[in-house]
Write a protein that holds these residues in place. Structure first.
Motif, PDB file in Angstrom:
ATOM      1  N   ALA A 183      -0.732   0.770  -2.219  1.00 18.09           N
ATOM      2  CA  ALA A 183       0.019  -0.291  -1.718  1.00 18.09           C
ATOM      3  C   ALA A 183      -0.054   0.394  -0.309  1.00 18.09           C
ATOM      4  O   ALA A 183      -0.941  -0.325   1.258  1.00 18.09           O
ATOM      5  N   ALA A 184       1.115   1.359   0.229  1.00 17.29           N
ATOM      6  CA  ALA A 184       0.205   1.808   1.110  1.00 17.29           C
ATOM      7  C   ALA A 184      -1.047   2.647   1.943  1.00 17.29           C
ATOM      8  O   ALA A 184      -0.808   2.603   3.131  1.00 17.29           O
ATOM      9  N   ARG A 185      -1.208   2.907   1.542  1.00 15.33           N
ATOM     10  CA  ARG A 185      -2.737   3.525   1.916  1.00 15.33           C
ATOM     11  C   ARG A 185      -3.375   2.257   2.008  1.00 15.33           C
ATOM     12  O   ARG A 185      -4.633   2.142   3.382  1.00 15.33           O
ATOM     13  N   VAL A 186      -3.732   0.866   1.629  1.00 16.81           N
ATOM     14  CA  VAL A 186      -4.387  -0.295   1.532  1.00 16.81           C
ATOM     15  C   VAL A 186      -3.505  -0.426   3.627  1.00 16.81           C
ATOM     16  O   VAL A 186      -4.110  -1.036   4.233  1.00 16.81           O
ATOM     17  N   ARG A 187      -2.133  -0.661   2.956  1.00 16.76           N
ATOM     18  CA  ARG A 187      -1.862  -0.539   4.599  1.00 16.76           C
ATOM     19  C   ARG A 187      -1.882  -0.376   6.068  1.00 16.76           C
ATOM     20  O   ARG A 187      -1.943  -0.884   6.744  1.00 16.76           O
ATOM     21  N   ALA A 188      -2.532   1.213   5.520  1.00 20.02           N
ATOM     22  CA  ALA A 188      -2.470   2.160   6.824  1.00 20.02           C
ATOM     23  C   ALA A 188      -4.365   2.293   6.607  1.00 20.02           C
ATOM     24  O   ALA A 188      -4.591   2.181   7.754  1.00 20.02           O
ATOM     25  N   GLU A 189      -4.701   2.045   5.691  1.00 23.65           N
ATOM     26  CA  GLU A 189      -6.429   1.951   5.940  1.00 23.65           C
ATOM     27  C   GLU A 189      -7.404   1.001   6.512  1.00 23.65           C
ATOM     28  O   GLU A 189      -8.596   0.677   6.117  1.00 23.65           O
ATOM     29  N   GLY A 190      -6.838  -0.035   5.186  1.00 27.28           N
ATOM     30  CA  GLY A 190      -7.112  -1.536   5.151  1.00 27.28           C
ATOM     31  C   GLY A 190      -7.903  -1.382   3.625  1.00 27.28           C
ATOM     32  O   GLY A 190      -7.299  -0.038   2.884  1.00 27.28           O
ATOM     33  N   MET A 191      -9.058  -2.624   2.936  1.00 27.61           N
ATOM     34  CA  MET A 191      -9.386  -2.440   2.126  1.00 27.61           C
ATOM     35  C   MET A 191     -10.766  -1.651   2.097  1.00 27.61           C
ATOM     36  O   MET A 191     -10.769  -1.121   0.520  1.00 27.61           O
ATOM     37  N   GLY A 192     -11.362  -0.945   3.049  1.00 27.97           N
ATOM     38  CA  GLY A 192     -12.403  -0.382   2.840  1.00 27.97           C
ATOM     39  C   GLY A 192     -12.911   0.950   1.485  1.00 27.97           C
ATOM     40  O   GLY A 192     -13.758   0.936   0.714  1.00 27.97           O
ATOM     41  N   TRP A 193     -11.824   2.164   1.509  1.00 30.76           N
ATOM     42  CA  TRP A 193     -12.104   2.927   0.944  1.00 30.76           C
ATOM     43  C   TRP A 193     -11.731   2.688  -0.502  1.00 30.76           C
ATOM     44  O   TRP A 193     -12.234   3.578  -1.487  1.00 30.76           O
ATOM     45  N   LEU A 194     -11.092   0.946  -0.726  1.00 25.34           N
ATOM     46  CA  LEU A 194     -11.028   1.084  -2.586  1.00 25.34           C
ATOM     47  C   LEU A 194     -12.415   0.452  -2.734  1.00 25.34           C
ATOM     48  O   LEU A 194     -12.579   0.377  -3.954  1.00 25.34           O
ATOM     49  N   ALA A 195     -13.556   0.191  -2.380  1.00 25.94           N
ATOM     50  CA  ALA A 195     -14.947  -0.587  -2.760  1.00 25.94           C
ATOM     51  C   ALA A 195     -15.157   0.418  -3.904  1.00 25.94           C
ATOM     52  O   ALA A 195     -14.889  -0.113  -5.112  1.00 25.94           O
ATOM     53  N   GLY A 196     -15.044   1.537  -3.660  1.00 27.91           N
ATOM     54  CA  GLY A 196     -16.329   2.675  -4.219  1.00 27.91           C
ATOM     55  C   GLY A 196     -15.165   2.468  -5.783  1.00 27.91           C
ATOM     56  O   GLY A 196     -15.687   2.734  -6.937  1.00 27.91           O
TER      57      GLY A 196
END
Length: 373
Positions: free
Chosen positions: A123-136
């Motif tokens: 949750a903290a990383r999504v708030r900091a970086e958005g959704m893009g990094w999650l895809a892979g």
């Protein structure tokens, strides 16, 4: 909480509610809809900030989503299921509102999704970086390495289109979710589906559900990861269809025989494993193919059934269908006329035994009515 939803299937069919996994939308269930919506009224919903649902503006828990789903379902009993987060919502409803749930389908989900700290970090990383990094990272957990891009890419697109703060709040919700100690409270017939290569909710999670929920059945889908219903759509559709039976058949069976009797019969079959397939067989064919045909009304079908049971001497079944006859609108006098007719064509001894059964049933029902007053 506002959850956008869509409904497929006949208006007169019983309700089946299906929830998506985190990062997906109602389209997650597209592969199963053609089969399920033939005989169920299927309601699918989007999680907050997913698909068409408005973004979340404040923290929420899995139980809050469950309450919103209950509001969508309206009054009465219904079947409910879901994948991952949607499965957690379905389980929460079954635990906290057992009287509302007739059947429960838990697909690639858990009573607790691992270490809460992991979800808070995501949750903290999504708030900091958005959704893009999650895809892979996420899609690698959703599908096996052999999954076709045509299958995986639409799911990846739905993930990237999710509102970041809503996704983070959903992660926070999963961090606090834990129903492991409450599984025995589930009273609904339950099917647990697991992917044999699911790294997000491994088979051990499904086994815990299967062991903790009374009478639950566990099915493992081969060559499938976390989104087993997308990767192996026909297998999951078959499992669900066989378990849920014919939706309108189940509705007719409950209306004619009564909720309590059908619940006992289904629970007995699920608990012993001996009659589970037989219960599905009679729901699908006797009630789903014959009792719902428009050519005869239920009163007429009830008269025919009473006559046939007297002719064959099936007295235990006759008692059940005397109650059913009253439920579909026959009067005691009309039942007596039917049994009198059987004396001519089935024999006096058969009719005598039938009158004895009917008299006992009517006395019992009168006594129950007096007790309620």
């Amino acid at each position: 909480m506002e959850l956008r939803h869509r409904i497929d299937g006949p208006d007169d069919a019983p309700l089946l509610v299906l929830g998506p996994s985190l990062g997906t939308t109602t389209h997650l269930w597209d592969p199963q809809i053609p089969e399920l919506a033939r005989t169920w009224r299927v309601l699918r919903y989007d999680l907050p900030g997913h698909g068409a649902s408005p973004a979340a503006t404040e923290p929420f828990g899995v139980a809050d989503v469950a309450d919103a789903v209950l509001a969508l379902a309206g009054p009465g009993r219904f079947a409910v299921g879901g994948v991952s987060f949607g499965g957690a919502v379905a389980l929460s409803i079954a635990v906290n509102h057992p009287g509302r749930v007739s059947e429960l389908v838990l697909c690639c989900t858990s009573a607790r999704f691992g270490d809460p700290a992991t979800w808070r970090q995501r949750a903290a990383r999504v708030r900091a970086e958005g959704m893009g990094w999650l895809a892979g990272m996420v899609t690698a957990r959703w599908f096996t390495h052999g999954a076709e891009s045509a299958v995986a890419e639409p799911m990846q697109s739905s993930l990237l289109g999710t509102d970041a703060e809503s996704y983070a709040l959903a992660c926070d919700a999963l961090a606090t979710y834990d129903l492991r100690d409450h599984l025995p409270r589930v009273t609904a017939r339950t099917l647990v589906i697991a992917g044999d290569r699911d790294p997000a909710t491994p088979i051990e999670h499904a086994e815990l559900l299967g062991e903790g929920i009374p009478g639950a059945r566990l099915a493992v889908v081969p060559e499938a990861a976390h989104l087993a219903n997308v990767e192996r759509p026909a297998v999951v559709a078959g499992l669900m269809s066989r378990f849920l039976g014919h939706g309108r058949g189940m509705k007719a069976r409950r209306e004619v025989l009564g909720e309590e009797y059908v619940d006992r019969a289904l629970a007995s079959g699920a608990a012993s494993g001996l009659t589970a397939d037989f219960q599905e067989f009679i729901t699908r064919y006797a009630w789903g193919d014959i009792w719902i045909r428009p050519g005869l009304d239920r009163r007429t079908r009830s008269v025919i059934t009473l006559t046939a049971l007297v002719a064959r001497g099936h007295l235990d079944e006759l008692a059940l269908h005397v109650r059913a006859a009253l439920r579909v609108g026959l009067t005691p006098d009309e039942i007596a006329e039917v049994l009198l007719q059987t004396a001519v064509y089935c024999g006096v001894p058969a009719a005598n035994a039938a009158f004895g059964v009917a008299s006992r049933v009517l006395r019992e029902m009168d006594a129950q009515s007096d007790d309620k007053e």
